[in-house]
Design an enzyme around this catalytic site. Structure first.
Site: not given
Ligand SMILES: Cc1cc2nc3c(=O)[nH]c(=O)nc-3n(C[C@H](O)[C@H](O)[C@H](O)COP(=O)(O)OP(=O)(O)OC[C@H]3O[C@@H](n4cnc5c(N)ncnc54)[C@H](O)[C@@H]3O)c2cc1C
Ligand code: SF4
Ligand code: FES
Lengths: 582, 251
Positions: A117, A231, A233, A243, A246, A291, A359, A394
């Site tokens: 990730f 955040q 994304h 979405l 990721e 991100r 996000h 994050r």
């Protein structure tokens, strides 16, 4: 008016709320746990999480490595004691979920599988295909059903915290079916109400993500921490904001500009490795960068003219084709389904159009590492809380794990607090709830002139423009002014539905009030932070400024705009450094 | 920009105002990319704030937005105006459930059924956290995975002719969820669940019409779960007749 009494009350039935409910229900069978949720718990937006949940489990990984990834991902704004606790408890929580039946994807030997990730130097993200949040939420919900001492108030909306003599002792809840506001009291309350992405126009967040818990705490005098960090994304579908996880890049998907060029290499995210090279995807570089950096790279590429113009804004392409049909269908079935249904594309053959999308909120209700807020008796966990795990950015797949770790911790701390402080001022609390019912009735029987949808749309537009990926003082000031104006116009709201049976306009109005408070904290905190860090990028202050701003912001409610204060970041063993990817 | 309108006839029922349901006609702009739910949201925001319905994720995963669209149970966030237009769309609450108001149905019965069938893990053998995860091969996972993807949207109940007449029937999704655990290599709760699954309101009420699987938006195939449960119960029954028979069917 009937008073419902419990030993703890949890507001919210998403991942955090259910984990808290089970922690208390299982460990303390003699206690009664109330769960107040405006949605049926399995409808909570945890259900939409796709990619996975991080936790160290494989021999090639280490606790130290996960800690260091989180801290650098946070741009040093995470509290390092919190990160240590989180990383250490993460594997236990994920195993616990496995024992409750979560259908984690598996290796041929039967052990759980992990995938890479963004911003993580080792693959450590547990996943259940690409419906991880769905499976986690349903596992938690089904597990929670077996505890008779967990009492649910489904489709009940928390409208106010009941605070008496400096202690939070319950909530006033609006029952959708009857329109009645009633007190649910307990010596400890845990807010698990999720994020507030809906303050923006273009978001991956469900309609219910309106920052309610944040607003409730804020009005009770609890500060909201680090609200400027929102955040984006990097990969949402244009128009809907749905979405594309990721995990698609974790499996090897690449991002290309209008010329098919992997533009991320121009933005300090390392060198691309050929997609057929066994080294690809190289962890923590390029498409697997964090991100904040990827979304910022999009904005820069857009300025350069490298993005593609579309009906719903500029976009780039996510290319999965080289992964092949088998892998795509096996690992990313939901992405196939979403692309097919909503944009009529097949990721096996087609490029997927994507653009950055709001996000997640790093900020939230100020808590310590046990979820305790400064208001005695009030706890918070999950996305509505800010325990300072995520700092300024994050890392993907930490949130799902955070729900578990901090949901459980908050429950244990809340139970303990309740044991020490069991006396409840029931009459005073009931009077507050009755008063709340009167106020709501009064406010909403007034026939104003401002439709909810109009104010909401104006708020969304102001946030989209003023609090974007790149911000500056002037734009933020305009957004602040706009939000203040909207706050004033709230007084003149028009409600057309005066029924008490499943009135959905009233909660929408309450949500709008909450969104405006939360939005005001975002823009005011962003205006005050004159530096760039993580997800908060100021065009007029492009550098990180540890001298002044290695600090958490705290937004306190006043009668005018919020008062912004700061508190220290806990730094233990990892002194601030430059972030480096690639 | 839309230069034509789509037409919806929406079921209205407001028990504290009128005791009889009515249909109300709305015209909304037609957009290629709009789902039926977008049209309802347009109505709510711009035409009539009194319309009540449930939704949340708008991506077909939370299970909130099920309604009848022209007589078929659908997730309104996953069907498009263009699938119907220029036909008029008749939007009604999911069939077979009591209506609370407008398009909002009462889910109490379904929620109770999930509890009755014990749709949760009853471990075959206890394991401590320190012992780590249960091992489960990809093939073992594949045996129940499909049943675990039920989003609890209850479209299958709206389609089920048996549930339509006898709401005591445990019904497709609850049986699929029970089977989801029965088929899980980590689970040992078959016998406990059997009490509900095989009592007079259990799987035997199913006449195998298969509409549940046809309307299921997530390909859970609850009809297969019901068939599978029947087969395992039948095997159990015959085994119980012979002295060496094992009570429990290995699933
Ligand atoms: C599309 C998407 C994909 C994601 N993917 C990942 C991922 O792969 N990995 C990862 O780690 N994170 C992911 N995230 C982030 C993560 O899913 C969320 O941060 C997390 O699920 C939030 O959980 P929660 O329990 O805090 O809140 P939620 O799940 O949002 O639950 C909030 C609960 O509070 C209740 N509630 C809210 N307000 C009120 C009120 N006023 N009164 C009563 N009840 C109320 C709601 O009914 C609901 O039950 C993703 C997020 C999105 C949007
Ligand atoms: S089985 Fe299918 S139709 Fe029935 S509730 Fe589950 S997802 Fe919905
Ligand atoms: S709104 Fe969530 S499934 Fe349709």
């Amino acid at each position: 008016m009937e008073v419902r009494r419990h030993d703890i009350v949890i507001v919210g039935g998403g991942g955090a709320g259910l984990r808290a409910a089970i922690a208390a229900g299982e460990q303390f069978p003699d206690l009664s746990i109330g769960v107040v949720s405006k949605l049926y718990p399995m409808r909570s937006h945890t259900v939409a999480a796709e990619g996975g949940a991080a936790g160290v489990i494989k021999p090639n990984d280490s606790i130290e490595q996960h800690i260091s990834d989180v801290i650098s991902g946070s741009d040093w704004l995470a509290d390092q004691d919190v990160v240590e606790i989180f990383v250490n408890q993460a594997p236990r929580e994920l195993v616990q979920l496995e024992h409750w039946g979560c259908p984690w994807s598996r290796m041929p030997d039967g052990s759980v599988a992990v995938r890479p990730f963004g911003g993580m130097k080792t693959e450590r993200t547990w996943y259940a295909a690409d419906k991880t949040g769905f499976h986690m939420l349903h596992t938690l919900f089904q597990t929670a059903m077996k505890y008779g001492n967990v009492v649910r108030y489904d489709e009940n909306f928390a409208v106010q915290l009941l605070v008496h003599e400096g202690r939070c002792q319950g909530v006033a809840a609006l029952d959708f079916r009857t329109g009645e506001v009633f007190p649910v009291v307990a010596p400890a309350v845990i807010l698990c109400t999720g994020g507030g992405g809906r303050i923006f126009a273009f978001t991956t967040n469900a309609v219910a993500k309106t920052g309610d818990g944040m607003a409730l705490a804020y009005r009770a005098g609890v500060p909201l921490k680090d609200m400027e960090f929102v955040q984006f994304h990097p990969t949402g579908l244009p128009d809907t904001g749905i979405l594309i996880t990721e995990a698609a890049r974790g499996e090897g998907g690449i991002l290309v500009n209008k010329d098919g060029y992997r533009y991320l290499q121009d933005y300090d995210l390392g060198k691309p490795v050929d997609v057929n090279d066994p080294e690809h995807p190289r962890k923590s570089t390029m498409e697997l960068g964090p991100r904040d950096r990827l979304s910022q790279a999009f904005v820069k590429e857009q300025a350069k003219g490298g993005t593609i113009q579309g009906k719903f804004g500029d976009y780039v392409h996510l290319d999965l084709r080289h992964l092949g049909a088998k892998r795509i269908h096996e690992r990313l079935p939901f992405i196939v389904e979403l692309c097919h249904e909503y944009v009529g594309l097949d990721p096996v053959r087609d490029l997927i159009p994507v653009r950055p999308v709001v996000h997640y909120m790093m900020g939230g209700v100020h808590t310590d590492l046990d979820g305790a807020t400064p208001l005695p008796g009030l706890y918070a966990a999950g996305e509505c809380a800010c325990a300072s795990l995520n700092g300024a950015n994050r890392l993907g797949s930490n949130s799902l794990t955070e729900l578990l770790v901090f949901g459980a911790r908050a429950a244990r701390a809340a139970v303990e607090f309740g044991r020490q402080n069991s006396a409840l001022a029931t009459e005073a609390l009931a009077a507050q709830a009755a008063d709340q019912q009167r106020q709501i009735q009064e406010r909403f029987s007034r026939r104003g002139s401002e439709p909810i949808a109009r104010l909401r749309q104006e708020l969304n537009e102001a946030m989209e423009v003023g609090a974007a990926i790149e911000r500056d003082g002037e734009g933020l000031q305009q957004a602040c002014n706009k939000v203040a104006e909207l706050k004033a116009r709230l007084q003149d709201l028009r409600l057309t539905d005066h029924s008490t049976t499943f009135n959905t306009e009233l909660p929408a109005a309450l949500e709008l009030e909450n969104m405006i408070d939360v939005a005001e904290c975002v823009v005011q905190s962003a205006l005050a932070r004159t530096e760039s860090r993580g997800a908060h990028q100021r065009r007029d202050f492009p550098k990180r400024d540890d001298q002044q701003f290695l600090k958490h912001s705290l937004a306190y409610r006043t009668d005018a705009e919020p008062r912004i204060e700061y508190c220290d970041v806990t730094i233990t063993k990892w002194p601030p450094k430059e972030r480096h990817y690639g | 920009m839309a230069d034509e309108n789509a037409i919806l006839e929406v079921f209205r029922y407001q028990p504290d105002q009128k005791s009889e349901p009515t249909f109300q006609r709305y015209e909304v702009p037609f957009h290629e990319e709009w789902v039926v739910l977008d049209a309802l949201n347009y109505i709510k925001d711009h035409l009539d704030g009194t319309l009540s319905y449930r939704w949340s994720c708008r991506m077909g995963i939370c299970g909130s937005c099920g309604m009848m669209v022209n007589g078929d149970p659908k997730l309104t966030c996953s069907v498009f105006l263009r699938d119907y237009h220029p036909q008029v769309m008749r939007v009604e609450p999911l069939r077979g459930f009591p209506v609370i108001r407008d398009l909002v149905i009462d889910l109490d019965d379904f929620m109770n059924k999930m509890t009755e069938v014990k749709a949760w893990m009853i471990p075959k053998e206890e394991r401590s956290i320190e012992q780590g995860e249960y091992l489960q091969s990809p093939a073992q996972l594949a045996r129940y995975r499909q049943y675990s993807t039920c989003i609890n949207c209850t479209l299958c109940y709206a389609a089920c002719p048996v549930y339509g007449r006898h709401t005591e029937f445990v019904g497709p999704a609850a049986i699929a969820l029970a089977q989801r655990y029965n088929m899980d290599s980590r689970d040992g709760g078959y016998e406990e669940r059997a009490e509900t699954l095989f009592d007079e309101h259990g799987v035997w009420m199913c006449t195998f019409v298969g509409d549940c699987s046809r309307v299921c938006p997530k390909n859970v195939d609850p009809a297969a779960a019901i068939q599978q449960a029947k087969v395992s119960a039948t095997k159990d029954f015959y085994r119980s007749l012979v002295p060496w028979g094992k009570r429990r069917t290995e699933t």
